[in-house]
Every structure is written in structure tokens, then in C-alpha cells.
Design an enzyme around this catalytic site. Structure first.
Site, PDB file in Angstrom:
ATOM      1  CE1 TYR A 144      25.352 -27.449  21.717  1.00  0.00           C
ATOM      2  CE2 TYR A 144      25.601 -28.343  23.922  1.00  0.00           C
ATOM      3  CZ  TYR A 144      25.742 -28.466  22.550  1.00  0.00           C
ATOM      4  OH  TYR A 144      26.273 -29.622  22.027  1.00  0.00           O
ATOM      5  CG  ASP A 239      18.490 -27.746  28.573  1.00  0.00           C
ATOM      6  OD1 ASP A 239      18.833 -28.515  29.487  1.00  0.00           O
ATOM      7  OD2 ASP A 239      19.054 -27.704  27.463  1.00  0.00           O
ATOM      8  CE  LYS A 267      26.134 -30.995  31.024  1.00  0.00           C
ATOM      9  NZ  LYS A 267      27.264 -31.138  30.150  1.00  0.00           N
TER      10      LYS A 267
HETATM   11  N1  HOZ Z   1      28.802 -26.799  27.023  1.00  0.00           N
HETATM   12  C1  HOZ Z   1      28.817 -28.228  26.899  1.00  0.00           C
HETATM   13  C2  HOZ Z   1      28.029 -28.804  27.999  1.00  0.00           C
HETATM   14  N2  HOZ Z   1      27.061 -27.993  28.489  1.00  0.00           N
HETATM   15  C3  HOZ Z   1      30.219 -28.717  26.811  1.00  0.00           C
HETATM   16  C4  HOZ Z   1      30.369 -30.180  26.654  1.00  0.00           C
HETATM   17  C5  HOZ Z   1      30.720 -30.573  25.276  1.00  0.00           C
HETATM   18  O1  HOZ Z   1      30.244 -29.971  24.314  1.00  0.00           O
HETATM   19  O2  HOZ Z   1      31.472 -31.525  25.174  1.00  0.00           O
END
Ligand code: HOZ
Length: 429
Positions: A144, A239, A267
Site C-alpha cells: 500500500y 516506500d 508519519k
Molecule cells: N495502513 C494505513 C497506514 N499505513 C492505515 C491508515 C489509514 O488508512 O487510515
């Protein structure tokens, strides 16, 4: 535990916010619960609006690696706020932030700040396309990279959680430029390059997958990607939105000693404020406007509050000598405890872990190394486990396909307590 106020708050939110949430995974759909609404957080704990207190292992999906509302970061934000909240003009915070990133991340010589991980990845592939003058990218099933159109093809995270790995609204021509390979399977990558190598601008990869649950790269996988990119003149993009600064000061590239051409960050470098960044060699980064022809911009990019928080965070990481060894030690302790519990409770499962990120998969598989294997996990069992944990005062990611994050704020005593409660939950599944 009472959730009355959260239930009411969710009802109200659903009337005026799609699904009641501003990011789908928060809706707790896959764990079949009403989401809890958070009122405040400090250190390793978060509190919901009903007054329930939880030991937090989500950490805002990773960035709060020193725990919530850390005094040093709060002081930096407060000090910056007194001087103005946004300038939309160059400021010296940006240069200090860039210096820290360039100093800590081995492959980055120049870096551009943006406002989220999604912006970072979208911009990085535009830059890769501009630099190589090629159009296709390769991504991995279950990885993702935010919600940019090019990445919503076999996407992980909330997309898997909700069973929507391909999104309507992505045009077929955009989708055609994204080629998908299998994580940990170099042959699947080689096959794409043998067929379309001259069209491929970049491979983008989560060096440790964290959005189909944690999936660890095999020993040769990342180096193999590096070699393929070098051979075909494509760029390798790591990433590191999750792994950056978490696995080591220099992220996964330092941890595995494999250097990408471009790195995307997010983040952690905002200390909990909205931020992202992408960086690489001077030669590639100087393709960006205003020097080069590849356009990318943003009024809030380099925002002074986000920069001040990020600078404070990166300095904390850099100056805390036992930081990564302590995260590793605590995470290993938790992993060991849960693995013993699985045996004792007679529950089938396994843990994938690298450093302070891990996932407990409920599965009959012997290993989980790919999207297909991750998909065989028992998400319903996870949902039950999640609920039991929440009711025991432990806040886990509301999906089988996310990470558990250890922060520096978690104490040994808390980890021991979690191991005990984990056994109780596993016995009650
Ligand atoms: N897996 C997402 C962050 N790596 C979760 C956060 C989201 O989608 O709100």
C-alpha cells in the site's frame, strides 16, 4: 466496558461524514464493532470519550514512536506556533529538517517535503517517470502506497480490509500503467521486465510490507530488486513511510543495506502532524521544479508546525543511543510471549516481525511471505481477538492486515501485562 458515548458519536458522524470516518479502516468494519472515538492520548495510552483507557499499539499507525504527546515534541510545536502557523514561504525549519533527513537516511542527498505519505509516493513516481522518460511502474500485490490512483491496484491496508483492493474511479489507462508482481517473488518481477523492461520507470516497494500485515522480505528480495532496476535502467523506490527511522536511524535501507534511488517518508517525520517527504540523489531530485521540468508543489509543504515537530522527533531518535535496541528488545519479548501463548492456548497462528513492527496472523499456514498467503488468514478470528483485547484495555489495529507497533513509551511491565491478557484472549477465542 461501556461504549455508549462512542456509539452515539458514530451515529452522528455517519450522517455528515461518509461512513462516519475520514479514513475507512477506522470504521472498525472488519472487526465488526462500533469504532471508539478518542478524546486524548499521552505516552503509551489513549482514552476514549466514554473514559475507557487503552494501552495503545497503533500509535496513530506508526508515527508516535516515543508515545503520544511527548513533552519535547509538544514544546517544539508550541514554540513554533507562537511565531505563526503557516507561511507558504521558505523558512529555516525546512532546511534543518532536510539536513536531519540527509544526515540520517543513507541514500538521500536532497529531499522535498510534502503533506502526507500519499503525496510523497504520487510525487516520487511522477519524478521517476520524468527522469526515465518511461510510463509504467511495478508495484507488489498487497503493498500500500497511499490512495493515489496508480497504487489502488491490488492495494493493501484499508483496501484489503474492506475487500476493495481495486477501486472504481481509477481510469483503465492509469491502471494499465501499473504492473503488479508478487512480493518476495523475484521471478514475477523478472518476467515483467523481460517483457516490458523498456517501459518501466520504477519499482515501488515497501521494504518490509506493513499493509497486508507485516510480511518480511526474504534475504535476497530487496537486493534482487536493486539489481533488476540497475540492469534495466529503472529506479528503485523504497516506500519507507512505515519503516523510515523505525527499523534503524536510516530506515530499512540501512537495516537491510540495500540502497534505493528514491525514498518516500511520512508519519514519523511529522512527529504526529501531517507530513511526508521524498528524496534521493541530487541528480534525480534536481529534475524537480523550479530547477527541472517535473512539477510538484504545495502551500502547506514545509509547514512550520509540522517541521518543528518532525525536527524534535528526529533529534530524539538520533540522540537516544539505545533507541532501536530497546525497541527490538521489547518487541522480541512481546513476540516470544505471544508465541508461547499460542502454544498454550492451542491456537493456530504465527507472528511476522521486523524490529518494532509485527503482526499476529491467525492462520494454518507455516509462513506468510506474500499477499496470497496473507489472504488465507482468519480475519473473523482476528475480529474476535481484537474485541477481547479492546475490552481488556488493549488497543490494536482494527484489521488483521495492519501492524502492531511498539513504541519507546511501552514499559516492560506493560508488555508483561499484555502477554498475560493475550493468553486470556487466545483462550477465549
Ligand atoms: N495502513 C494505513 C497506514 N499505513 C492505515 C491508515 C489509514 O488508512 O487510515
Amino acid at each position: 466496558m461501556q461504549f455508549t458515548k462512542s456509539i452515539e458519536a458514530f451515529k452522528k458522524a455517519q450522517e455528515i461524514i461518509p461512513g462516519g470516518v475520514n479514513s475507512p479502516v477506522r470504521a472498525f468494519k472488519s472487526v465488526k464493532m462500533n469504532p471508539v472515538f478518542i478524546s486524548k492520548a499521552k505516552g503509551a495510552y489513549i482514552t476514549d470519550i466514554d473514559g475507557n483507557v487503552y494501552l495503545d499499539f497503533v500509535a496513530s499507525w506508526g508515527p508516535l514512536i516515543f508515545g503520544h504527546a511527548h513533552d519535547t515534541i509538544l514544546a517544539a510545536i508550541n514554540e513554533a506556533a507562537q511565531k505563526g502557523t503557516s507561511f507558504g514561504a521558505p523558512n529555516e525549519y525546512e532546511t534543518e529538517m532536510a539536513e536531519l533527513i540527509v544526515d540520517m537516511v543513507p541514500s538521500i542527498q536532497k529531499v522535498r517535503m510534502v503533506n502526507s505519505g500519499t503525496e510523497a509516493t504520487m510525487s516520487a513516481i511522477r519524478l521517476a517517470r520524468g527522469y526515465t522518460k518511461r510510463e509504467c511502474i511495478v508495484k507488489f500485490a498487497g503493498n500500500y502506497h497511499g490512495h493515489g490512483d496508480s497504487f489502488l491496484i491490488k492495494a493493501g491496508s484499508g483496501a484489503i480490509t474492506l475487500g476493495l483492493p481495486d477501486s472504481p474511479g481509477v481510469t483503465s489507462s492509469t491502471a494499465m500503467d501499473t504492473l503488479t508482481a508478487e512480493y518476495n517473488n523475484l521471478n514475477s518481477v523478472k518476467a515483467l521486465f523481460q517483457e516490458r523492461g523498456k517501459e518501466i520507470a520504477a519499482i515501488i516497494v515497501e521494504p518490509v510490507a506493513g499493509n497486508m500485515g507485516v510480511v518480511v522480505p526474504s534475504k535476497d528480495f530487496l537486493q534482487g530488486l536493486r539489481d533488476i532496476c540497475t540492469q534495466y535502467g529503472a529506479l528503485l523506490i523504497f516506500d519507507e513511510v512505515i519503516t523510515g527511522f523505525r527499523l534503524a536511524k536510516g530506515g530499512a535501507q540501512e537495516y537491510f543495506n540495500v540502497m534505493p534511488d528514491l525514498t518516500t517518508l511520512g508519519k514519523i517525520i511529522g512527529g504526529g502532524l501531517p507530513v511526508g517527504a521524498y528524496g534521493g540523489s541530487k541528480e534525480i531530485m534536481d529534475m524537480l521544479a523550479p530547477i527541472g521540468p517535473v512539477y510538484q508543489a504545495g502551500t502547506l509543504s514545509g509547514n512550520p508546525l509540522a517541521m518543528a515537530a518532525g525536527i524534535a522527533m528526529l533529534k530524539l531518535i538520533r540522540n537516544t543511543t539505545d533507541f532501536h535496541s530497546e525497541l527490538e528488545r521489547k518487541a522480541a519479548k512481546l513476540e516470544k510471549g505471544i508465541l508461547n501463548n499460542l502454544k498454550e492456548a492451542g491456537v493456530n497462528g504465527l507472528i511476522n516481525r521486523v524490529g518494532s513492527m509485527m503482526t499476529l496472523f491467525f492462520t494454518n499456514e507455516k509462513q506468510i511471505t506474500s499477499y496470497d498467503e496473507a489472504m488465507k488468514s482468519d480475519a473473523d478470528r482476528y475480529a474476535k481477538y481484537f474485541k477481547l483485547s479492546l475490552e481488556n484495555g488493549i488497543y490494536l489495529a482494527p484489521s488483521q492486515y495492519e501492524c502492531l507497533f511498539i513504541s519507546y513509551a511501552h514499559t516492560d511491565k506493560e508488555i508483561e501485562d499484555v502477554i498475560a491478557k493475550n493468553l486470556e484472549a487466545l483462550k477465549n477465542l
